[in-house]
Scaffold this active site. Structure first.
Site, PDB file in Angstrom:
ATOM      1  N   ARG A   1      35.610  62.921   0.428  1.00  0.00           N
ATOM      2  CA  ARG A   1      36.040  62.223  -0.776  1.00  0.00           C
ATOM      3  C   ARG A   1      36.472  60.812  -0.405  1.00  0.00           C
ATOM      4  O   ARG A   1      37.011  60.591   0.684  1.00  0.00           O
ATOM      5  CB  ARG A   1      37.223  62.976  -1.386  1.00  0.00           C
ATOM      6  CG  ARG A   1      37.920  62.244  -2.496  1.00  0.00           C
ATOM      7  CD  ARG A   1      39.020  63.097  -3.105  1.00  0.00           C
ATOM      8  NE  ARG A   1      39.633  62.375  -4.188  1.00  0.00           N
ATOM      9  CZ  ARG A   1      40.807  61.755  -4.100  1.00  0.00           C
ATOM     10  NH1 ARG A   1      41.509  61.790  -2.989  1.00  0.00           N
ATOM     11  NH2 ARG A   1      41.279  61.094  -5.128  1.00  0.00           N
TER      12      ARG A   1
ATOM     13  N   HIS B   1      52.828  61.363  -6.500  1.00  0.00           N
ATOM     14  CA  HIS B   1      51.454  61.846  -6.485  1.00  0.00           C
ATOM     15  C   HIS B   1      51.026  62.192  -5.069  1.00  0.00           C
ATOM     16  O   HIS B   1      51.723  61.876  -4.102  1.00  0.00           O
ATOM     17  CB  HIS B   1      50.509  60.814  -7.114  1.00  0.00           C
ATOM     18  CG  HIS B   1      50.526  59.473  -6.444  1.00  0.00           C
ATOM     19  ND1 HIS B   1      51.541  58.576  -6.607  1.00  0.00           N
ATOM     20  CD2 HIS B   1      49.656  58.895  -5.583  1.00  0.00           C
ATOM     21  CE1 HIS B   1      51.297  57.499  -5.895  1.00  0.00           C
ATOM     22  NE2 HIS B   1      50.157  57.663  -5.252  1.00  0.00           N
TER      23      HIS B   1
ATOM     24  N   HIS C   1      54.172  61.288  -2.441  1.00  0.00           N
ATOM     25  CA  HIS C   1      54.850  59.993  -2.295  1.00  0.00           C
ATOM     26  C   HIS C   1      54.819  59.257  -3.623  1.00  0.00           C
ATOM     27  O   HIS C   1      54.086  59.629  -4.527  1.00  0.00           O
ATOM     28  CB  HIS C   1      54.186  59.122  -1.220  1.00  0.00           C
ATOM     29  CG  HIS C   1      52.818  58.652  -1.614  1.00  0.00           C
ATOM     30  ND1 HIS C   1      51.725  59.494  -1.625  1.00  0.00           N
ATOM     31  CD2 HIS C   1      52.371  57.451  -2.045  1.00  0.00           C
ATOM     32  CE1 HIS C   1      50.657  58.818  -2.026  1.00  0.00           C
ATOM     33  NE2 HIS C   1      51.021  57.567  -2.300  1.00  0.00           N
TER      34      HIS C   1
ATOM     35  N   ASP D   1      54.158  55.266  -4.703  1.00  0.00           N
ATOM     36  CA  ASP D   1      53.753  53.985  -4.110  1.00  0.00           C
ATOM     37  C   ASP D   1      54.896  52.995  -4.227  1.00  0.00           C
ATOM     38  O   ASP D   1      55.520  52.897  -5.279  1.00  0.00           O
ATOM     39  CB  ASP D   1      52.516  53.435  -4.831  1.00  0.00           C
ATOM     40  CG  ASP D   1      51.320  54.346  -4.626  1.00  0.00           C
ATOM     41  OD1 ASP D   1      51.201  54.911  -3.537  1.00  0.00           O
ATOM     42  OD2 ASP D   1      50.516  54.484  -5.562  1.00  0.00           O
TER      43      ASP D   1
END
Ligand SMILES: O=C(O)CCC(=O)C(=O)O
Ligand SMILES: [Fe+2]
Length: 367
Positions: A238, A228, A180, A182
């Site tokens: 994580r 990203h 996607h 942002d």
């Protein structure tokens, strides 16, 4: 974590404890990825210390570095992400403001989480200062009035997101965050040392390796929005924290005036250049720009004519912005006094053409 939270957690990732990844999380094969075989991004590290210390020369160098980093990205689709997320709005508010983060954390999660809300508020305030600084540098790197973007975002209401990625037995099938861009102006991402953030650059997914001393800034806008995603890890959980800088909800979003003018001119000129080279070949030195009145308004395409000075200076600025090269390098001699020759010489440098294509692709339909 108390027992009720623990069972909730197990419920949402029930599939995890089995030996396969549920279909809901399996990403399409064509977007297949092997998390551990990607190249590293080798992104430039931009040191903001000089900028925040008010050192003008260092700030200018930082803006140069930011420009070249921002001009080199591409874009890109969804299955269920392998993660849990909390997103909260951040407003710069007083302690009694009902929108303050500690009030939200208390009402949403209970009294014992109120102090997290206070920490959240402090973290966001620091991120706000940092992001407005980065925005100022981006403004400088675009050649727009330095205070314009800073003032534009001064009163914004931003978003803070915490992503939690549990381990995944089959990390090659699922994605933590799918590809996607942002939708916000700027995202500042703090990833832990597990790693997983990847950026699409040079037609490949490249890993942004965690650094303990740096945050990752992702931009949107004239600089292509940066595609990203986050991959998951087989053994480790994580966490990432993302601060999204947004303008106030009622702000009208328009490009700064001078930038808009430059881009409009470049669009027109680039179509002219494309037609010209197809028709006349790369060695042509006399060119008529039939459909481009700004260019044809120049008597005999003489770039020194008063009516063309404005266009010429804007075009030179656009060339500089888009190529990262000093426009004076293209002004080799007095003989190059024809705008057409000048444009063709620029085109021969080839880089401009790619940059212009990127601008056109980024802006959607070039017609
Ligand atoms: O966790 C990451 O590294 C990426 C998260 C992200 O891109 C997002 O939340 O928008
Ligand atoms: Fe993102």
């Amino acid at each position: 974590m108390d027992s009720s939270n623990a069972s909730l957690h197990h419920l949402s990732f029930f599939e995890l404890s089995t030996n396969f990844v549920s279909e809901k999380f399996v990403w399409p094969r064509e977007e297949n990825h092997n998390a551990n075989q990607e190249d590293d991004l080798n992104e430039p590290i931009v040191d903001l210390e000089g900028f925040f210390n008010g050192e003008k020369d260092e700030a200018r160098q930082t803006a140069e570095l930011v420009r070249s980093a921002c001009l080199s990205h591409d874009r890109f689709c969804l299955k269920l992400p392998w993660k849990e997320t909390i997103s909260c709005c951040f407003h710069e508010s007083g302690p009694d403001d009902p929108q303050a983060a500690h009030v939200f954390f208390r009402s949403a999660f209970g009294q014992e989480f109120e102090h997290i809300g206070w920490i959240f508020q402090e973290y966001c305030k620091a991120m706000k200062r940092l992001s407005v600084g980065i925005i100022e540098i981006l403004g400088m790197s675009l050649g727009v009035d330095e205070s314009h973007l800073k003032e534009y975002f001064q009163e914004g209401s931003s978003i803070m997101r915490c992503n939690f990625y549990p381990p995944c037995q089959e990390p090659g099938l699922a994605l933590g965050t799918g590809p996607h861009c942002d939708p916000t102006a700027l995202a500042i991402l703090h990833q832990d040392q597990v790693g997983g953030l990847q950026v699409f650059a040079d037609h490949k997914w490249k890993s942004v390796r965690p650094r303990h001393d740096a945050l990752v800034a992702l931009t949107n806008g004239v600089y292509k929005s940066c595609g990203h995603r986050a991959v998951v890890n087989k053994w480790k959980e994580r966490v990432s924290l993302v601060y999204f800088l947004c303008p106030r909800e009622d702000k009208i979003i328009v490009p700064p005036e001078n930038l808009e003018a430059v881009i409009a001119l470049v669009r027109k000129a680039s179509r002219g250049i494309a037609e010209v080279t197809e028709r006349d070949g790369p060695d042509a030195n006399v060119v008529v720009f039939d459909n481009y009145p700004e260019i044809n308004d120049c008597p005999k395409h003489c770039i020194n004519a008063p009516s063309t000075v404005n266009f010429r200076s804007k075009f030179l600025r656009a060339v500089e912005l888009l190529t990262g090269q000093k426009a004076s390098r293209f002004r080799k001699s007095e003989e190059e006094s024809s705008l057409a020759v000048f444009l063709l010489n620029v085109l021969r440098k080839n880089r401009l053409r790619t940059c212009l294509r990127n601008v056109l692709a980024h802006e959607g339909n070039p017609e």
